[in-house]
Design a protein around this motif. Sequence first.
Motif, mmCIF file in Angstrom:
data_model
loop_
_atom_site.group_PDB
_atom_site.id
_atom_site.type_symbol
_atom_site.label_atom_id
_atom_site.label_comp_id
_atom_site.label_asym_id
_atom_site.label_seq_id
_atom_site.Cartn_x
_atom_site.Cartn_y
_atom_site.Cartn_z
ATOM 1 N N UNK A 1 20.261 -2.710 17.038
ATOM 2 C CA UNK A 1 19.763 -3.672 16.259
ATOM 3 C C UNK A 1 19.407 -3.063 14.729
ATOM 4 N N UNK A 2 19.429 -3.970 13.935
ATOM 5 C CA UNK A 2 19.052 -3.590 12.617
ATOM 6 C C UNK A 2 17.544 -3.110 12.379
ATOM 7 N N UNK A 3 17.212 -1.979 11.799
ATOM 8 C CA UNK A 3 15.690 -1.473 11.549
ATOM 9 C C UNK A 3 15.764 -1.420 10.142
ATOM 10 N N UNK A 4 14.579 -1.717 9.449
ATOM 11 C CA UNK A 4 14.467 -1.302 8.018
ATOM 12 C C UNK A 4 13.321 -0.453 7.746
ATOM 13 N N UNK A 5 13.556 0.398 7.189
ATOM 14 C CA UNK A 5 12.204 1.231 6.498
ATOM 15 C C UNK A 5 12.162 1.417 5.152
ATOM 16 N N UNK A 6 10.906 0.975 4.541
ATOM 17 C CA UNK A 6 10.626 1.045 3.074
ATOM 18 C C UNK A 6 10.085 2.386 2.947
ATOM 19 N N UNK A 7 10.260 2.954 1.858
ATOM 20 C CA UNK A 7 9.596 4.095 1.332
ATOM 21 C C UNK A 7 9.549 4.357 -0.173
ATOM 22 N N UNK A 8 8.629 5.294 -0.587
ATOM 23 C CA UNK A 8 8.487 5.521 -2.020
ATOM 24 C C UNK A 8 7.279 4.887 -2.594
ATOM 25 N N UNK A 9 6.537 4.163 -2.043
ATOM 26 C CA UNK A 9 5.224 3.417 -2.420
ATOM 27 C C UNK A 9 4.360 4.840 -2.624
ATOM 28 N N UNK A 10 3.268 4.365 -3.213
ATOM 29 C CA UNK A 10 2.272 5.319 -3.742
ATOM 30 C C UNK A 10 1.181 4.562 -4.782
ATOM 31 N N UNK A 11 0.456 5.620 -5.520
ATOM 32 C CA UNK A 11 -0.389 5.141 -6.472
ATOM 33 C C UNK A 11 0.406 5.550 -7.830
ATOM 34 N N UNK A 12 0.346 4.750 -8.876
ATOM 35 C CA UNK A 12 0.808 4.929 -10.127
ATOM 36 C C UNK A 12 -0.150 4.434 -11.038
ATOM 37 N N UNK A 13 -0.091 4.628 -12.328
ATOM 38 C CA UNK A 13 -0.901 4.138 -13.408
ATOM 39 C C UNK A 13 -0.173 3.152 -14.148
ATOM 40 N N UNK A 14 -0.898 2.297 -14.759
ATOM 41 C CA UNK A 14 0.005 0.831 -15.335
ATOM 42 C C UNK A 14 0.953 1.574 -16.515
ATOM 43 N N UNK A 15 2.195 0.864 -16.475
ATOM 44 C CA UNK A 15 3.138 1.412 -17.409
ATOM 45 C C UNK A 15 4.090 2.486 -16.878
ATOM 46 N N UNK A 16 3.854 3.185 -15.783
ATOM 47 C CA UNK A 16 4.799 3.785 -15.203
ATOM 48 C C UNK A 16 5.791 3.418 -14.258
#
Length: 120
Positions: A1-16
């Motif tokens: 069965x297809x499984x999806x994983x998101x990554x790369x999130x976090x805290x950034x400042x405006x404009x970044x």
Amino acid sequence: QLQLVESGGGLVQPGESMRLSCTASGGNLDYYAINWFRLAPGKEREGVSCLDRDDTIKYADSVKGRFTISKNNSFTVFLQMNNRKPEDTGVYYCAAQDVCSNYVTTRDYWGQGTQVTVSS
């Protein structure tokens, strides 16, 4: 069965900038439309960008010109987010669908989401 994983999130400042990844296992993303959604506190789920099976791309008006969706290979789709704004804050989900749609069906596959916070 297809499984999806998101990554790369976090805290950034405006404009970044930030890049999210949606990585699949148990299946091939070539057979699906890949739709990025976000859910912000107190707001309804919003479709952010979708890459359809025929490579048609859609963006929400709120992210046009700032976000770019792309497929790296048959198992990974990126969401490049530039010039981030505080209103981009939320949990970002990727979904594999038969076609790009803001309506969720039982045929969809969803990841667990990744938190993105834009704050100074």
